[in-house]
Write an enzyme that holds these catalytic residues in place. Structure first.
Site, mmCIF file in Angstrom:
data_model
loop_
_atom_site.group_PDB
_atom_site.id
_atom_site.type_symbol
_atom_site.label_atom_id
_atom_site.label_comp_id
_atom_site.label_asym_id
_atom_site.label_seq_id
_atom_site.Cartn_x
_atom_site.Cartn_y
_atom_site.Cartn_z
ATOM 1 N N GLN A 117 -4.279 -5.127 -5.791
ATOM 2 C CA GLN A 117 -3.768 -4.747 -7.113
ATOM 3 C C GLN A 117 -4.402 -5.578 -8.237
ATOM 4 O O GLN A 117 -4.980 -6.640 -8.002
ATOM 5 C CB GLN A 117 -2.255 -4.917 -7.149
ATOM 6 C CG GLN A 117 -1.488 -3.856 -6.397
ATOM 7 C CD GLN A 117 -0.008 -3.946 -6.687
ATOM 8 O OE1 GLN A 117 0.763 -4.401 -5.867
ATOM 9 N NE2 GLN A 117 0.394 -3.510 -7.871
ATOM 10 N N HIS A 118 -4.270 -5.040 -9.434
ATOM 11 C CA HIS A 118 -4.499 -5.742 -10.704
ATOM 12 C C HIS A 118 -5.970 -5.974 -11.082
ATOM 13 O O HIS A 118 -6.254 -6.277 -12.237
ATOM 14 C CB HIS A 118 -3.806 -7.115 -10.724
ATOM 15 C CG HIS A 118 -2.348 -7.099 -10.457
ATOM 16 N ND1 HIS A 118 -1.464 -6.325 -11.179
ATOM 17 C CD2 HIS A 118 -1.604 -7.784 -9.546
ATOM 18 C CE1 HIS A 118 -0.243 -6.530 -10.718
ATOM 19 N NE2 HIS A 118 -0.296 -7.404 -9.726
ATOM 20 N N ASP A 153 -2.160 -2.067 -2.633
ATOM 21 C CA ASP A 153 -1.902 -2.530 -1.273
ATOM 22 C C ASP A 153 -0.420 -2.733 -0.988
ATOM 23 O O ASP A 153 0.060 -2.396 0.107
ATOM 24 C CB ASP A 153 -2.704 -3.794 -0.958
ATOM 25 C CG ASP A 153 -2.541 -4.912 -1.978
ATOM 26 O OD1 ASP A 153 -1.753 -4.779 -2.937
ATOM 27 O OD2 ASP A 153 -3.232 -5.941 -1.823
#
Length: 494
Positions: free
Chosen positions: A84-85, A245
């Site tokens: 992520q991110h 994820d």
């Protein structure tokens, strides 16, 4: 006998790509192909080349095909779950303009603090997005790029998350899902759309962003001829929208609207994550109030220091990671990489309570205790965000599912049992992220329900461990140190 349909779930994590080949009828794992990633950077920087992820995906799929022995023609769908991110910035040809800024790149901490203040404080952000900006959040990373590399920001023709980037390479379409989008800081979980005011605040044009599919199991498109040739798979197989994820791990454990709701999970990896799927939209400043990928929500907390930090302590002491004992009077907060929960990005580790009788094994045990305590205290916040009282009967004794590499370690499991007092389940599935992605791929190929498919496969079941008496003395000692030390002795917050 010809093989049945096969789906591929891809877990593109910080350190590697895994391609899980799954029998679509039974959920049986046929093979796992793997390929490593390279992460670079010092002094808070953590970056990777997105093209490396694509090459690793190809290598992992090739390895999985070879290991499984199934013909490529048996594959009917593929989905990507990504870290992520991360911020991926593309030119007009879809090529990365620079290495991706990863979730654990902490250089954007000042930008996160400035964005929080600019909107009116933490509560204003949680009402809109479910989360308060921290260094990990993509909005803070874009703002860092905007301020520090303005030429790159100005040249951007596309902004993607890691899983978006790979899905676009597979299907040729720019698409994301609500789950991964909810970790950007520019997606409003309250409305299920990109937030124009937030985009203006961070200086990002919505035209640079992918379309948000209704869910990660939606068929985003078909495998393009170019991607099919690169991966050795049939063209036109289903490509799911995919997700982040953590959202995929929830699916892979059977958590969601058609599965388990309000059941806690602790993932023990390089970082620790705690989460639960719920129908209640979380609005706690202490959490990441993510959307799940199936229309529910996924309140989640992430700590930066888990298995890697404890392994470092073991190495410094010259001990095997399992050669640990309860910490006694020693308290060790192993915040070696700064900390995200609590939000102390410049923190360092803190050791206190040493006595002449303190042994090296106890110091290592104290590091385990500090890491597990930090995660479990955040888990109480997750349960509150689900509308539950963590100490209430029926909640306090709800099983805790342990996943991640640490769940295979005796000391990690026993420390979690001792400090939580909960029954523990160690699921049989060792790759819940990739399995969740495989369930998304199956749903994209058949139009079915991903969480329901994973539940039918037996996801989330495994070794059950009875509760032990909760070690409230150790819990209280660590809590007192953390509450009195932060932020001064730990290096400060934002």
């Amino acid at each position: 006998m010809p093989p049945g349909p096969v789906v591929i779930g891809v877990d593109s994590s910080t350190q590697s790509t895994k391609a899980l080949f799954v029998d679509a009828d039974t959920g049986h794992t046929l093979a796992v192909g793997r390929a490593p990633h390279r992460v670079e950077g010092t002094a808070g920087a953590r970056e990777s080349d997105p093209d490396q992820w694509w090459r690793a995906l190809g290598e992992a799929v090739a390895a999985g095909l070879k290991e499984s022995g199934v013909p490529a023609s048996a594959v009917v769908g593929i989905a990507v779950a990504g870290q992520q991110h991360g911020l991926v910035v593309l030119d007009r040809a879809g090529r990365p303009l620079r290495p991706a800024l990863l979730w654990n790149d902490t250089r954007s901490a000042p930008q996160a603090a400035a964005l929080t203040e600019a909107l009116g404080g933490p509560s204003a952000w949680t009402v809109r997005t479910g989360s308060v900006p921290v260094a990990a959040v993509t909005a803070a990373k874009w703002r860092w790029l905007y301020e520090n590399e303005p030429a790159t920001a100005a040249a951007a023709a596309g902004v993607r998350l890691p899983h978006d980037f790979l899905t676009e390479r597979l299907a040729g379409v720019a698409v994301t899902d609500p789950g991964d989008a909810s970790g950007t800081g520019w997606y409003a979980t309250a409305t299920g759309t990109y937030d124009p005011e937030l985009l203006q605040l961070i200086g990002l044009d919505s035209e640079l962003l992918p379309q948000v599919a209704p869910g990660g199991a939606v068929r985003a498109g078909s495998l393009t001829a170019t991607a099919a040739e690169a991966l050795g798979l049939p063209a036109q197989i289903a490509v799911a929208a995919g997700t982040g994820d953590n959202m995929a791990a929830a699916v892979g454990l059977g958590l969601g609207g058609s599965g388990l709701l309000d059941h806690p999970v602790l993932s023990l990896g390089t970082s620790a994550t705690v989460f639960a799927a719920t129908r209640t939209r979380p609005v706690s400043p202490a959490l990441s109030g993510f959307a799940a990928t199936d229309g529910t929500f996924l309140p989640l907390a992430c700590t930066l220091n888990c298995t890697l930090a404890v392994d470092k302590v073991a190495a410094l002491l010259g001990l095997d990671r399992e050669d640990a004992a309860p910490g006694g009077e020693a308290v060790f907060l192993p915040y070696l990489d700064g900390e995200r929960t609590p939000d102390l990005p410049t923190a360092a580790g803190l050791l206190t309570g040493l006595r002449h009788a303190t042994s090296g094994r106890q110091l290592l045990g104290a590091a385990y205790e500090g890491a597990v305590f930090t995660a479990l205290r955040a888990l109480d916040d997750v349960l509150r965000a689900c509308g539950l009282d963590p100490s209430a009967p029926g909640v306090a004794d709800r099983p805790l599912r342990l996943i991640g590499g640490g769940a295979r370690g005796r000391t990690w499991v026993e420390t979690a049992r001792r400090l939580s007092g909960r029954p523990v389940i160690v699921p049989r599935v060792t790759e819940p992220v990739a399995l969740g992605a495989a369930a998304l791929a199956l749903a994209a190929a058949t139009g079915g329900d991903a969480v329901g498919a994973a539940a039918q496969w037996g996801a989330g079941s495994g070794r059950a461990l009875a509760p032990v008496a909760r070690d409230t003395q150790t819990w209280s000692r660590i809590a007192s140190v953390l509450d009195h030390a932060a932020p001064g002795l730990l290096g400060g917050g934002r």
